[in-house]
Design a protein around this motif. Sequence first.
Motif, PDB file in Angstrom:
ATOM      1  N   THR A  39     -49.330 -11.512 -38.765  1.00  0.00           N
ATOM      2  CA  THR A  39     -48.324 -11.586 -37.714  1.00  0.00           C
ATOM      3  C   THR A  39     -48.486 -10.402 -36.771  1.00  0.00           C
ATOM      4  N   PHE A  40     -48.668 -10.699 -35.477  1.00  0.00           N
ATOM      5  CA  PHE A  40     -48.834  -9.642 -34.478  1.00  0.00           C
ATOM      6  C   PHE A  40     -47.489  -9.192 -33.913  1.00  0.00           C
ATOM      7  N   GLY A  41     -46.505 -10.052 -33.955  1.00  0.00           N
ATOM      8  CA  GLY A  41     -45.188  -9.766 -33.405  1.00  0.00           C
ATOM      9  C   GLY A  41     -44.341 -11.022 -33.522  1.00  0.00           C
ATOM     10  N   GLU A  42     -43.160 -10.978 -32.956  1.00  0.00           N
ATOM     11  CA  GLU A  42     -42.255 -12.124 -33.051  1.00  0.00           C
ATOM     12  C   GLU A  42     -42.866 -13.344 -32.349  1.00  0.00           C
ATOM     13  N   GLY A  43     -43.029 -14.419 -33.103  1.00  0.00           N
ATOM     14  CA  GLY A  43     -43.585 -15.643 -32.537  1.00  0.00           C
ATOM     15  C   GLY A  43     -45.049 -15.562 -32.187  1.00  0.00           C
ATOM     16  N   ASP A  44     -45.780 -14.625 -32.780  1.00  0.00           N
ATOM     17  CA  ASP A  44     -47.196 -14.425 -32.460  1.00  0.00           C
ATOM     18  C   ASP A  44     -47.958 -14.197 -33.761  1.00  0.00           C
ATOM     19  N   HIS A  45     -48.798 -15.163 -34.146  1.00  0.00           N
ATOM     20  CA  HIS A  45     -49.436 -15.106 -35.461  1.00  0.00           C
ATOM     21  C   HIS A  45     -50.919 -15.481 -35.369  1.00  0.00           C
ATOM     22  N   LEU A  46     -51.655 -15.002 -36.349  1.00  0.00           N
ATOM     23  CA  LEU A  46     -53.001 -15.492 -36.612  1.00  0.00           C
ATOM     24  C   LEU A  46     -52.872 -16.484 -37.748  1.00  0.00           C
ATOM     25  N   VAL A  47     -53.330 -17.728 -37.520  1.00  0.00           N
ATOM     26  CA  VAL A  47     -53.139 -18.772 -38.519  1.00  0.00           C
ATOM     27  C   VAL A  47     -54.487 -19.347 -38.953  1.00  0.00           C
ATOM     28  N   GLU A  48     -54.460 -19.973 -40.112  1.00  0.00           N
ATOM     29  CA  GLU A  48     -55.656 -20.608 -40.657  1.00  0.00           C
ATOM     30  C   GLU A  48     -55.359 -22.083 -40.886  1.00  0.00           C
ATOM     31  N   MET A  49     -56.275 -22.941 -40.455  1.00  0.00           N
ATOM     32  CA  MET A  49     -56.128 -24.387 -40.599  1.00  0.00           C
ATOM     33  C   MET A  49     -57.346 -24.955 -41.306  1.00  0.00           C
ATOM     34  N   GLN A  50     -57.179 -26.109 -41.897  1.00  0.00           N
ATOM     35  CA  GLN A  50     -58.267 -26.760 -42.604  1.00  0.00           C
ATOM     36  C   GLN A  50     -58.870 -27.854 -41.731  1.00  0.00           C
ATOM     37  N   ALA A  51     -60.182 -27.845 -41.615  1.00  0.00           N
ATOM     38  CA  ALA A  51     -60.874 -28.926 -40.922  1.00  0.00           C
ATOM     39  C   ALA A  51     -60.840 -30.167 -41.811  1.00  0.00           C
ATOM     40  N   SER A  52     -60.567 -31.303 -41.222  1.00  0.00           N
ATOM     41  CA  SER A  52     -60.441 -32.528 -42.009  1.00  0.00           C
ATOM     42  C   SER A  52     -61.776 -32.910 -42.639  1.00  0.00           C
TER      43      SER A  52
END
Length: 233
Positions: A39-52
């Motif tokens: 989390t960089f700040g409020e409402g600001d994130h680094l996220v990880e997703m799965q490729a189908s």
Amino acid sequence: MFDRCYLSAELLINWQRRQQDAHWLVPVKGNTKYRIVKTFGEGDHLVEMQASPHARKLDNTLPEFWQARLIECEEGPGGYRGFITSLTEPETYPKDALRYVYQERWSIENGYGELKQFQLNTATLLRSQKAKGVYQEICGLLTAYNLIRMEMSQIAREAKVAPLRISFVMAMRLIQDELIWCSLGKPGTIPTKLRKMRENVKQFILPEKRKRPKERTVRISKTQYPVHSKHLK
């Protein structure tokens, strides 16, 4: 900047692979699944997703998981709540600047829609047959659109409401009518006609947009056959 229907690991990853300086930004879907990595700040994130699995089967170079930056927003034009982007450095690309850019994109798209659907009456072709005439026609259309918008801004200022609450369709039709009458009248009557037109347009001030009381859901069509859908639980 892509529409949400282009949220695809295969498209976005390969888009960036072709050129290191190429970046993308796309709104998230309601059913987008991700895991917050940082989390960089409020409402600001680094996220990880799965490729189908289907995408990885078509392109075996895709990683099983891929990362992007998620910036959350209040529900705005088009119903989006946030977007993901390849611009992952918060120091270089502040979240407020990216939010502004995407909201500006929606304003431009709405403007194109008004121009094509209402001013051109959904016509698919311009009337001009020569290049010089096409340029002249486009210039005239853009000039007319900006004059209508400028008048709407003045009306909104007088009515003390946001310009987006003035109906573009009604403003355009009333301005068209007044231009015809002004061409037939004396120059001294034009200011009076403009004041009357602005008062008439105020009748078409749109109500404030209400927030959706419930989450948007997909309606399943009735059928006599068994249906296997990801929307069914």
